[in-house]
Write a protein that holds these residues in place. Structure first.
Motif, PDB file in Angstrom:
ATOM      1  N   GLU A 175       0.729  -1.401  -0.328  1.00 39.98           N
ATOM      2  CA  GLU A 175      -0.177   0.135   0.292  1.00 39.98           C
ATOM      3  C   GLU A 175       0.608   1.576   0.210  1.00 39.98           C
ATOM      4  OE1 GLU A 175      -3.136   0.334  -0.796  1.00 39.98           O
ATOM      5  OE2 GLU A 175      -4.490  -1.456  -0.053  1.00 39.98           O
ATOM      6  N   ARG A 176       1.790   0.788   0.348  1.00 41.72           N
ATOM      7  CA  ARG A 176       2.409   2.499   1.345  1.00 41.72           C
ATOM      8  C   ARG A 176       3.916   2.716  -0.371  1.00 41.72           C
ATOM      9  NH1 ARG A 176       3.756   5.260   5.739  1.00 41.72           N
ATOM     10  NH2 ARG A 176       5.927   5.683   4.956  1.00 41.72           N
ATOM     11  N   TRP A 179       1.030   3.967  -2.759  1.00 37.51           N
ATOM     12  CA  TRP A 179       1.165   4.968  -2.588  1.00 37.51           C
ATOM     13  C   TRP A 179       2.117   6.484  -3.244  1.00 37.51           C
ATOM     14  CZ3 TRP A 179       4.109   7.898   1.562  1.00 37.51           C
ATOM     15  CH2 TRP A 179       3.989   9.339   1.560  1.00 37.51           C
ATOM     16  N   SER A 221      -6.845   4.703  -9.737  1.00 40.85           N
ATOM     17  CA  SER A 221      -6.281   4.574  -8.542  1.00 40.85           C
ATOM     18  C   SER A 221      -7.424   4.879  -7.690  1.00 40.85           C
ATOM     19  CB  SER A 221      -5.576   5.118  -8.157  1.00 40.85           C
ATOM     20  OG  SER A 221      -3.704   5.188  -8.409  1.00 40.85           O
ATOM     21  N   THR A 264      -6.123  12.996  -0.847  1.00 45.89           N
ATOM     22  CA  THR A 264      -6.142  11.893  -0.786  1.00 45.89           C
ATOM     23  C   THR A 264      -5.016  11.289  -0.656  1.00 45.89           C
ATOM     24  OG1 THR A 264      -6.167  10.290  -3.423  1.00 45.89           O
ATOM     25  CG2 THR A 264      -8.571  11.561  -1.803  1.00 45.89           C
ATOM     26  N   LEU A 265      -3.599  11.151  -1.012  1.00 44.58           N
ATOM     27  CA  LEU A 265      -2.606  10.938  -1.165  1.00 44.58           C
ATOM     28  C   LEU A 265      -1.634  11.928   0.315  1.00 44.58           C
ATOM     29  CD1 LEU A 265      -1.831  10.177  -5.260  1.00 44.58           C
ATOM     30  CD2 LEU A 265      -2.135   9.185  -3.375  1.00 44.58           C
ATOM     31  N   THR A 267      -1.499  12.008   2.832  1.00 40.32           N
ATOM     32  CA  THR A 267      -0.431  10.950   4.523  1.00 40.32           C
ATOM     33  C   THR A 267      -0.479   9.770   3.733  1.00 40.32           C
ATOM     34  OG1 THR A 267      -2.880  11.171   5.109  1.00 40.32           O
ATOM     35  CG2 THR A 267      -1.380  12.552   5.633  1.00 40.32           C
ATOM     36  N   PRO A 269      -0.313   5.249   3.851  1.00 38.67           N
ATOM     37  CA  PRO A 269      -1.901   4.603   4.316  1.00 38.67           C
ATOM     38  C   PRO A 269      -0.923   4.114   5.342  1.00 38.67           C
ATOM     39  CG  PRO A 269      -0.839   3.470   2.293  1.00 38.67           C
ATOM     40  CD  PRO A 269      -0.335   5.291   2.107  1.00 38.67           C
ATOM     41  N   ALA A 270      -2.830   3.501   5.900  1.00 38.06           N
ATOM     42  CA  ALA A 270      -1.887   2.431   7.440  1.00 38.06           C
ATOM     43  C   ALA A 270      -1.351   1.511   7.302  1.00 38.06           C
ATOM     44  CB  ALA A 270      -3.419   2.144   8.279  1.00 38.06           C
ATOM     45  N   THR A 272      -0.088  -2.437   6.675  1.00 37.75           N
ATOM     46  CA  THR A 272      -1.456  -3.323   6.295  1.00 37.75           C
ATOM     47  C   THR A 272       0.008  -4.965   6.086  1.00 37.75           C
ATOM     48  OG1 THR A 272      -0.328  -3.666   3.719  1.00 37.75           O
ATOM     49  CG2 THR A 272      -2.368  -2.542   4.533  1.00 37.75           C
ATOM     50  N   PRO A 278      -2.980  -3.955  -2.417  1.00 37.41           N
ATOM     51  CA  PRO A 278      -3.599  -2.895  -2.127  1.00 37.41           C
ATOM     52  C   PRO A 278      -5.359  -3.086  -2.690  1.00 37.41           C
ATOM     53  CG  PRO A 278      -1.527  -2.940  -3.627  1.00 37.41           C
ATOM     54  CD  PRO A 278      -1.801  -3.877  -2.888  1.00 37.41           C
TER      55      PRO A 278
END
Length: 564
Positions: A175-176, A179, A221, A264-265, A267, A269-270, A272, A278
């Motif tokens: 996910e990161r 991102w 995305s 939306t980008l 910060t 993402p948390a 995982t 993703p």
């Protein structure tokens, strides 16, 4: 319409219209592009790099020669043929082939139209690499490291950002990883849209095409929301048709949608669990190719687009733009350093591959660096060196110096005129021209030595010392001409033993400087000994001054006479 979109010849607009057709491949892959793939695998990275380098080189070459641009497009087509079987998404392959056909068609029109087609092709290439790399990392992280590094350079990430990207991928934080790449792409979309204006100008046309190419990569995305590739296609049609009122509305909508996307980008993402893919972000609709119809030139098109933050002068660059430029140059410096190391021991194949990587890194550089003075010339010089036989370390050194100048210009700092001159000289005095000139000079070194021996003979010790000294002084030139020629043939025909003879020249690397110094010292000593002996022979040196009678005798001495 300004001169950049005018036809060739007398500089007037060709038919008063842009006759471009952009095949905007908004490919509906479903989700982030990971879930929609039937399988993931490694791409042919060498073919990808060759394709990118030749497409970018075609744009640069088109400014001076349509034939040279066609040659680069032919090479790009060969690279695409090798790359296509390793691209899993056949829609992207089809889109790339359409864009390549459009690029060939644009050769007969304006450089701006060719650039637009190339920008679209590059967007589709990055889209395929982006999707397959993330899919590969989700199943076999160890096998995707090379693709990830290339992908990061394509997105213009600097050394620190590349390290962070690699760390996230190795830790399974996909996910990161996604991102970081999405954020870089959206920044480029935003910069290009900011530079575009609601005027029928080349700058707006190219910037809008660039924004379209970058958005193509991340269109699936989740943060894209309602932003679609079709909106970019509508804006391009409005620009080429001269509908500036509708274009202004479209640009406002695109900028607003991009700003929302960027928010939306903002910060990361948390985290995982490792190995988790993703989340899918919705399905992007399939959009058919959008033809850009011809339009009659309007009077407004004659007015250049106003200056924008993306095209501001170096003196007004913000600290953030300077940092972006420095980060964008990092990957290019690394690739150029590899090229210099390889060319230093005559491994020109590896040097050209590294130069191709440098060209790819420059193509994905931030806007702050791309808009700096001299960037286009640098891109052209890198592309030219990547396709050059008989590559030498000085050619790469000039490219590194040129990149430093571009980086300084982007940061508003003074540039080196000496480095600029070196780059200009390297652009024309290189390759086979340099080889043949030095080969000719090497052959001519025999002439003065032959004439010296013919005129004065070889029996006199002092004349022999002078002749040997002259020979030693000209030996570096002879070695450069002889081994430079043999090494160039070795590079041309792939014969490593011949190519390695370049290492015997005294201009190949620092190791040769002491040898050159010793040869020069020996030459100076022998010539000083020889000329001093002649001066003593004619009574010009020594304690006793020659009489008039002796002087007359000395003037009639045979040059070959031995000195007792």
């Amino acid at each position: 319409m300004n001169s950049a979109v005018q036809g060739e010849g007398n500089g007037q607009p060709k038919g008063g219209a842009w006759r471009a057709t952009l095949a905007l491949g908004a490919l509906g892959l479903g989700g982030t592009g990971l879930t929609g793939l039937g399988g993931a695998g490694a791409q042919d990275l060498a073919a990808y790099t060759r394709l990118a380098q030749n497409l970018d080189g075609a744009v640069t070459a088109r400014a001076s020669s349509a034939q040279a641009a066609l040659t680069r497009l032919d090479a790009a087509q060969s690279a695409l043929d090798a790359l296509a079987p390793t691209i899993r998404n056949r829609q992207i392959v089809s889109g790339l082939k359409d864009a390549m056909g459009g690029a060939r068609a644009a050769l007969g029109r304006t450089p701006a139209e060719l650039e637009a087609q190339v920008l679209l092709s590059r967007g589709l290439m990055r889209k395929a690499l982006y999707d397959q790399t993330l899919a590969l990392l989700s199943g076999a992280p160890a096998n995707g490291a090379a693709q990830l590094q290339l992908l990061g350079r394509e997105f213009g990430l600097g050394a620190e950002a590349l390290q962070a990207l690699s760390s996230d991928a190795k830790a399974g934080r996909l996910e990161r990883t996604a991102w970081r790449l999405q954020r870089a792409a959206v920044q480029k979309v935003s910069a290009s849209l900011t530079a575009a204006r609601a005027t029928q100008s080349t700058a707006s046309y190219v910037n809008l095409a660039r924004a379209t190419g970058w958005f193509t990569v991340v269109q699936d995305s989740a943060g894209a929301g309602g932003l679609k590739v079709s909106q970019f296609g509508d804006a391009l049609r409005q620009l080429t048709s001269g509908d500036t009122a509708a274009l202004e509305t479209s640009l406002a909508a695109l900028r607003s949608g991009t700003a929302t996307f960027a928010a939306t980008l903002a910060t990361p993402p948390a985290a995982t669990p490792a190995g988790t893919k993703p989340a899918a972000g919705g399905t992007a609709p399939t959009v058919t190719p959008v033809p850009v119809t011809p339009a009659t030139q309007t009077p407004d098109a004659q007015t250049p687009a106003p200056q924008t933050p993306a095209t501001q002068t170096p003196a007004t660059q913000t600290p953030g733009a300077q940092a972006q430029a420095t980060a964008g140059a990092g990957a290019a410096y690394v690739a150029l350093g590899r090229a210099l190391a390889a060319s230093g021991h005559a491994d020109n194949a590896a040097a050209r591959a590294a130069l191709a990587e440098a060209g790819t890194a420059l193509a994905g550089a931030p806007a702050a660096l791309r808009n700096a003075a001299g960037f286009d010339r640098l891109q052209g010089a890198v592309a030219g060196a990547a396709g050059r036989s008989a590559l030498r370390p000085t050619d790469v050194q000039a490219l590194i110096a040129s990149l430093a100048n571009v980086e300084n210009a982007a940061a508003g700092q003074p540039v080196s005129r000496l480095d600029g001159a070196s780059t200009g000289v390297s652009r024309w005095f290189s390759g086979w021209l340099r080889v043949l000139i030095f080969a000719l000079l090497a052959g001519l070194t025999v002439l003065p030595l032959y004439l010296l021996n013919l005129a004065f003979g070889g029996r006199n010790t002092y004349w022999r010392a002078i002749m040997v000294g002259l020979g030693l002084l000209m030996l570096p030139l002879f070695l450069e001409g002889l081994f430079g020629l043999l090494g160039a043939f070795g590079d041309l025909f792939g014969a490593a033993p011949l190519r390695n003879l370049l290492n015997l020249t005294l201009t190949q690397g620092a190791y040769a400087l002491p040898v050159w110094a010793v040869l020069s010292a020996a030459a100076l000593g022998l010539m000083a000994f020889g000329f001093r002996g002649l001066c003593e022979q004619f009574g010009l040196l020594g304690t006793a001054k020659p009489s008039v009678q002796n002087t007359t005798q000395h003037t009639s001495i045979d040059w070959d006479e031995e000195v007792s």
